[in-house]
Design a protein around this motif. Sequence first.
Motif, PDB file in Angstrom:
ATOM      1  N   TYR A   2      96.587  27.056  54.599  1.00 11.94           N
ATOM      2  CA  TYR A   2      96.744  25.974  53.622  1.00 11.94           C
ATOM      3  C   TYR A   2      97.945  26.255  52.719  1.00 11.94           C
ATOM      4  CZ  TYR A   2      95.309  22.251  50.403  1.00 11.94           C
ATOM      5  OH  TYR A   2      95.274  21.107  49.649  1.00 11.94           O
ATOM      6  N   LEU A   6     101.170  23.997  52.164  1.00 13.56           N
ATOM      7  CA  LEU A   6     101.538  23.618  50.794  1.00 13.56           C
ATOM      8  C   LEU A   6     102.979  24.043  50.491  1.00 13.56           C
ATOM      9  CD1 LEU A   6     100.831  22.552  47.980  1.00 13.56           C
ATOM     10  CD2 LEU A   6      99.768  24.758  47.484  1.00 13.56           C
ATOM     11  N   HIS A   9     105.351  21.736  52.128  1.00 14.54           N
ATOM     12  CA  HIS A   9     105.311  20.466  51.393  1.00 14.54           C
ATOM     13  C   HIS A   9     106.231  20.533  50.175  1.00 14.54           C
ATOM     14  CE1 HIS A   9     103.644  16.783  49.717  1.00 14.54           C
ATOM     15  NE2 HIS A   9     103.295  17.408  48.628  1.00 14.54           N
ATOM     16  N   ILE A  13     109.679  18.574  49.409  1.00  8.22           N
ATOM     17  CA  ILE A  13     109.778  17.758  48.199  1.00  8.22           C
ATOM     18  C   ILE A  13     111.085  18.057  47.458  1.00  8.22           C
ATOM     19  CG2 ILE A  13     108.802  17.460  45.876  1.00  8.22           C
ATOM     20  CD1 ILE A  13     107.163  16.083  48.039  1.00  8.22           C
ATOM     21  N   TRP A  16     113.910  16.492  49.342  1.00 10.71           N
ATOM     22  CA  TRP A  16     113.837  15.026  49.212  1.00 10.71           C
ATOM     23  C   TRP A  16     114.365  14.587  47.856  1.00 10.71           C
ATOM     24  CZ3 TRP A  16     108.447  12.141  49.110  1.00 10.71           C
ATOM     25  CH2 TRP A  16     108.653  10.756  49.024  1.00 10.71           C
ATOM     26  N   LEU A  62     105.762  14.089  53.615  1.00 10.11           N
ATOM     27  CA  LEU A  62     104.631  13.175  53.861  1.00 10.11           C
ATOM     28  C   LEU A  62     103.661  13.771  54.871  1.00 10.11           C
ATOM     29  CD1 LEU A  62     103.524  10.332  53.255  1.00 10.11           C
ATOM     30  CD2 LEU A  62     104.976   9.449  55.082  1.00 10.11           C
ATOM     31  N   GLY A  65     101.885  16.685  53.367  1.00  6.97           N
ATOM     32  CA  GLY A  65     100.985  16.216  52.306  1.00  6.97           C
ATOM     33  C   GLY A  65      99.708  15.642  52.900  1.00  6.97           C
ATOM     34  N   MET A  68      97.411  18.308  54.286  1.00  4.96           N
ATOM     35  CA  MET A  68      96.552  18.943  53.277  1.00  4.96           C
ATOM     36  C   MET A  68      95.382  18.032  52.898  1.00  4.96           C
ATOM     37  SD  MET A  68      99.120  20.970  50.723  1.00  4.96           S
ATOM     38  CE  MET A  68     100.318  19.668  50.554  1.00  4.96           C
ATOM     39  N   LEU A  69      95.605  16.714  52.893  1.00  5.26           N
ATOM     40  CA  LEU A  69      94.504  15.783  52.583  1.00  5.26           C
ATOM     41  C   LEU A  69      93.445  15.825  53.690  1.00  5.26           C
ATOM     42  CD1 LEU A  69      96.445  12.697  51.167  1.00  5.26           C
ATOM     43  CD2 LEU A  69      95.086  14.377  49.903  1.00  5.26           C
ATOM     44  N   MET A  81      94.896  12.335  42.025  1.00  6.94           N
ATOM     45  CA  MET A  81      95.558  12.227  43.344  1.00  6.94           C
ATOM     46  C   MET A  81      95.881  10.764  43.629  1.00  6.94           C
ATOM     47  SD  MET A  81      96.851  13.555  46.042  1.00  6.94           S
ATOM     48  CE  MET A  81      96.378  15.255  46.294  1.00  6.94           C
ATOM     49  N   LYS A  84      98.958  10.114  41.771  1.00  6.94           N
ATOM     50  CA  LYS A  84     100.043  10.836  42.451  1.00  6.94           C
ATOM     51  C   LYS A  84     100.500  10.095  43.706  1.00  6.94           C
ATOM     52  CE  LYS A  84     101.432  14.639  45.136  1.00  6.94           C
ATOM     53  NZ  LYS A  84     101.273  15.890  45.796  1.00  6.94           N
ATOM     54  N   LEU A  85      99.538   9.680  44.541  1.00  6.25           N
ATOM     55  CA  LEU A  85      99.887   8.994  45.796  1.00  6.25           C
ATOM     56  C   LEU A  85     100.540   7.640  45.534  1.00  6.25           C
ATOM     57  CD1 LEU A  85      96.845   9.927  48.057  1.00  6.25           C
ATOM     58  CD2 LEU A  85      99.148  10.944  48.017  1.00  6.25           C
ATOM     59  N   ILE A 131     104.294  12.655  39.076  1.00  9.75           N
ATOM     60  CA  ILE A 131     103.633  13.327  40.202  1.00  9.75           C
ATOM     61  C   ILE A 131     103.333  14.791  39.884  1.00  9.75           C
ATOM     62  CG2 ILE A 131     103.959  14.126  42.569  1.00  9.75           C
ATOM     63  CD1 ILE A 131     105.539  11.523  43.061  1.00  9.75           C
ATOM     64  N   VAL A 135      99.663  16.529  39.709  1.00 10.31           N
ATOM     65  CA  VAL A 135      99.196  17.503  40.697  1.00 10.31           C
ATOM     66  C   VAL A 135      98.979  18.885  40.082  1.00 10.31           C
ATOM     67  CG1 VAL A 135     101.419  18.326  41.548  1.00 10.31           C
ATOM     68  CG2 VAL A 135      99.509  18.109  43.133  1.00 10.31           C
ATOM     69  N   ARG A 138      96.436  17.752  36.342  1.00 12.62           N
ATOM     70  CA  ARG A 138      95.231  17.025  36.764  1.00 12.62           C
ATOM     71  C   ARG A 138      94.487  16.484  35.540  1.00 12.62           C
ATOM     72  NH1 ARG A 138      93.859  20.461  42.235  1.00 12.62           N
ATOM     73  NH2 ARG A 138      96.075  20.690  42.726  1.00 12.62           N
TER      74      ARG A 138
HETATM   75  C1  HEM Z   1     104.336  11.575  50.120  1.00  9.90           C
HETATM   76  C2  HEM Z   1     103.066  11.651  49.879  1.00  9.90           C
HETATM   77  C3  HEM Z   1     102.394  12.934  49.351  1.00  9.90           C
HETATM   78  C4  HEM Z   1     101.158  13.412  49.716  1.00  9.90           C
HETATM   79  C5  HEM Z   1     100.204  12.803  50.740  1.00  9.90           C
HETATM   80  C6  HEM Z   1     100.910  14.628  48.953  1.00  9.90           C
HETATM   81  C7  HEM Z   1      99.756  15.396  49.027  1.00  9.90           C
HETATM   82  C8  HEM Z   1      99.605  16.628  48.407  1.00  9.90           C
HETATM   83  C9  HEM Z   1      98.419  17.463  48.525  1.00  9.90           C
HETATM   84  C10 HEM Z   1      97.163  17.106  49.316  1.00  9.90           C
HETATM   85  C11 HEM Z   1      98.636  18.596  47.799  1.00  9.90           C
HETATM   86  C12 HEM Z   1      97.688  19.813  47.645  1.00  9.90           C
HETATM   87  C13 HEM Z   1      96.929  19.725  46.380  1.00  9.90           C
HETATM   88  C14 HEM Z   1      95.975  20.899  46.294  1.00  9.90           C
HETATM   89  O1  HEM Z   1      95.620  21.519  47.250  1.00  9.90           O
HETATM   90  O2  HEM Z   1      95.581  21.226  45.199  1.00  9.90           O
HETATM   91  C15 HEM Z   1      99.961  18.479  47.234  1.00  9.90           C
HETATM   92  C16 HEM Z   1     100.527  19.446  46.427  1.00  9.90           C
HETATM   93  C17 HEM Z   1     101.693  19.237  45.752  1.00  9.90           C
HETATM   94  N1  HEM Z   1     102.486  18.112  45.806  1.00  9.90           N
HETATM   95 FE1  HEM Z   1     102.269  16.525  47.022  1.00  9.90          FE
HETATM   96  N2  HEM Z   1     101.990  14.866  48.149  1.00  9.90           N
HETATM   97  C18 HEM Z   1     102.914  13.849  48.361  1.00  9.90           C
HETATM   98  C19 HEM Z   1     104.119  13.704  47.718  1.00  9.90           C
HETATM   99  C20 HEM Z   1     104.559  14.536  46.724  1.00  9.90           C
HETATM  100  C21 HEM Z   1     105.725  14.276  45.927  1.00  9.90           C
HETATM  101  C22 HEM Z   1     106.645  13.065  46.098  1.00  9.90           C
HETATM  102  C23 HEM Z   1     105.848  15.317  45.043  1.00  9.90           C
HETATM  103  C24 HEM Z   1     106.875  15.580  43.972  1.00  9.90           C
HETATM  104  C25 HEM Z   1     107.860  14.816  43.668  1.00  9.90           C
HETATM  105  C26 HEM Z   1     104.747  16.224  45.314  1.00  9.90           C
HETATM  106  C27 HEM Z   1     104.558  17.414  44.644  1.00  9.90           C
HETATM  107  C28 HEM Z   1     103.536  18.295  44.924  1.00  9.90           C
HETATM  108  C29 HEM Z   1     103.394  19.610  44.285  1.00  9.90           C
HETATM  109  C30 HEM Z   1     104.336  20.197  43.223  1.00  9.90           C
HETATM  110  C31 HEM Z   1     102.249  20.205  44.817  1.00  9.90           C
HETATM  111  C32 HEM Z   1     101.698  21.629  44.511  1.00  9.90           C
HETATM  112  C33 HEM Z   1     100.638  21.579  43.488  1.00  9.90           C
HETATM  113  C34 HEM Z   1      99.968  22.911  43.302  1.00  9.90           C
HETATM  114  O3  HEM Z   1     100.329  23.886  43.929  1.00  9.90           O
HETATM  115  O4  HEM Z   1      99.049  22.958  42.515  1.00  9.90           O
HETATM  116  N3  HEM Z   1     103.982  15.723  46.330  1.00  9.90           N
HETATM  117  N4  HEM Z   1     100.535  17.286  47.618  1.00  9.90           N
END
Ligand code: HEM
Length: 140
Positions: A2, A6, A9, A13, A16, A62, A65, A68-69, A81, A84-85, A131, A135, A138
């Motif tokens: 995981y 992450l 991801h 990001i 991007w 994407l 992300g 992870m979902l 979330m 965020k989405l 976002i 994330v 929260r």
């Molecule tokens: C495009 C659709 C996106 C999806 C489906 C998505 C989904 C996710 C998921 C499921 C997590 C894990 C959360 C967890 O386990 O706690 C995550 C973490 C994260 N996402 Fe995304 N995300 C997307 C886009 C983005 C974008 C555009 C950004 C920033 C501009 C972003 C920034 C982050 C960051 C910084 C984390 C890490 C958070 C942490 O470690 O606590 N994500 N994302």
Amino acid sequence: MYQIVLSVHVIAIISWMAGILYLLRLLVYHRMETEKVVKDRFELMEYRLYRYITNPAMIVALIFGIWMLVLNSFLLSQPWMHVKLTAAVLLIGVTHYAKAMMKKFKRGEMPKTEKYFRVLNEIPTLLMIIIVIMVIVRPF
Ligand code: HEM
């Protein structure tokens, strides 16, 4: 596993965001430019930046992300979330909108105004701030 998903991801990001912020800045200067040789240069830079960095990074962000979902579907029930989405979908929209503007420039059009592109350039920053707060903090 995981943590690796992450990491990819977050790396995608960063690429991007770098790509879309630079691309929108190029559109500002492109809209200001009058010389054809310089406009052609901007067209090539925009195409390469979108084709080889911004779009691939968006797709990888994407896919990882959503991955992870799937691995942690509990997250889908979290209001933070949902916010965020929603912001992420808007960011995908801005990226595709930039592509549409590139096509207009390629057809020799000079769409909108310089000020319009300067304002557009700020939108990804605002969405990214929302976002990252959602994330990491929260809040709900
Ligand atoms: C495009 C659709 C996106 C999806 C489906 C998505 C989904 C996710 C998921 C499921 C997590 C894990 C959360 C967890 O386990 O706690 C995550 C973490 C994260 N996402 Fe995304 N995300 C997307 C886009 C983005 C974008 C555009 C950004 C920033 C501009 C972003 C920034 C982050 C960051 C910084 C984390 C890490 C958070 C942490 O470690 O606590 N994500 N994302």
